[in-house]
Write a protein that holds these residues in place. Structure first.
Motif, PDB file in Angstrom:
ATOM      1  N   VAL A   9      46.359  13.099  63.077  1.00  0.00           N
ATOM      2  CA  VAL A   9      45.393  13.203  61.985  1.00  0.00           C
ATOM      3  C   VAL A   9      44.490  11.969  61.973  1.00  0.00           C
ATOM      4  CG1 VAL A   9      45.121  13.309  59.468  1.00  0.00           C
ATOM      5  CG2 VAL A   9      46.851  14.705  60.578  1.00  0.00           C
ATOM      6  N   VAL A  10      45.072  10.811  62.197  1.00  0.00           N
ATOM      7  CA  VAL A  10      44.293   9.567  62.260  1.00  0.00           C
ATOM      8  C   VAL A  10      43.256   9.656  63.375  1.00  0.00           C
ATOM      9  CG1 VAL A  10      44.439   7.111  62.828  1.00  0.00           C
ATOM     10  CG2 VAL A  10      46.047   8.106  61.204  1.00  0.00           C
ATOM     11  N   ASN A  11      43.665  10.097  64.557  1.00  0.00           N
ATOM     12  CA  ASN A  11      42.741  10.221  65.691  1.00  0.00           C
ATOM     13  C   ASN A  11      41.691  11.298  65.452  1.00  0.00           C
ATOM     14  OD1 ASN A  11      43.903   8.201  67.273  1.00  0.00           O
ATOM     15  ND2 ASN A  11      45.435   9.604  68.065  1.00  0.00           N
ATOM     16  N   TYR A  12      42.094  12.392  64.837  1.00  0.00           N
ATOM     17  CA  TYR A  12      41.208  13.535  64.625  1.00  0.00           C
ATOM     18  C   TYR A  12      40.153  13.252  63.560  1.00  0.00           C
ATOM     19  CZ  TYR A  12      39.908  18.456  63.921  1.00  0.00           C
ATOM     20  OH  TYR A  12      39.220  19.637  63.823  1.00  0.00           O
ATOM     21  N   THR A  13      40.562  12.596  62.468  1.00  0.00           N
ATOM     22  CA  THR A  13      39.649  12.390  61.345  1.00  0.00           C
ATOM     23  C   THR A  13      38.955  11.037  61.363  1.00  0.00           C
ATOM     24  OG1 THR A  13      41.390  11.475  59.943  1.00  0.00           O
ATOM     25  CG2 THR A  13      41.022  13.870  59.835  1.00  0.00           C
TER      26      THR A  13
END
Length: 94
Positions: A30-34
């Motif tokens: 989620v950190v990488n995606y957002t």
């Protein structure tokens, strides 16, 4: 020094490409995606703002579709979209 920056960017791109193919995300995904920080993701989870699953009462999981839906909520319409809706609305009244 410059080669380290290039390697770091390539690593980020690789994580992003791999992450977009996944349907189930971890916190790191989620950190990488957002682009949000890890602490912000945990804050969103803690306040029940971000939808998540915690099947073993330990690890957080997120679905890509729910993350996408959450990111796109409260969408603001453009001026041209509002004008188009106004024209449609006034045409229905006649």
């Amino acid at each position: 020094m410059e080669s380290n920056a290039i390697i770091q960017k390539l690593t980020q791109l690789e994580k992003l490409i791999i992450g977009t193919n996944k349907q189930i995300f971890t916190v790191d995904d989620v950190v990488n995606y957002t682009g949000f920080s890890k602490s912000y993701v945990y804050k969103l989870v803690h306040t029940n703002i971000l939808p998540y699953s915690k099947p073993n009462n330990r690890t957080l999981f997120f679905t890509k579709t729910e993350i996408d839906e959450w990111l796109l909520q409260n969408k603001s319409k453009s001026v041209s979209q509002l004008k188009q809706e106004a024209v449609i609305y006034t045409n229905k009244k006649v």
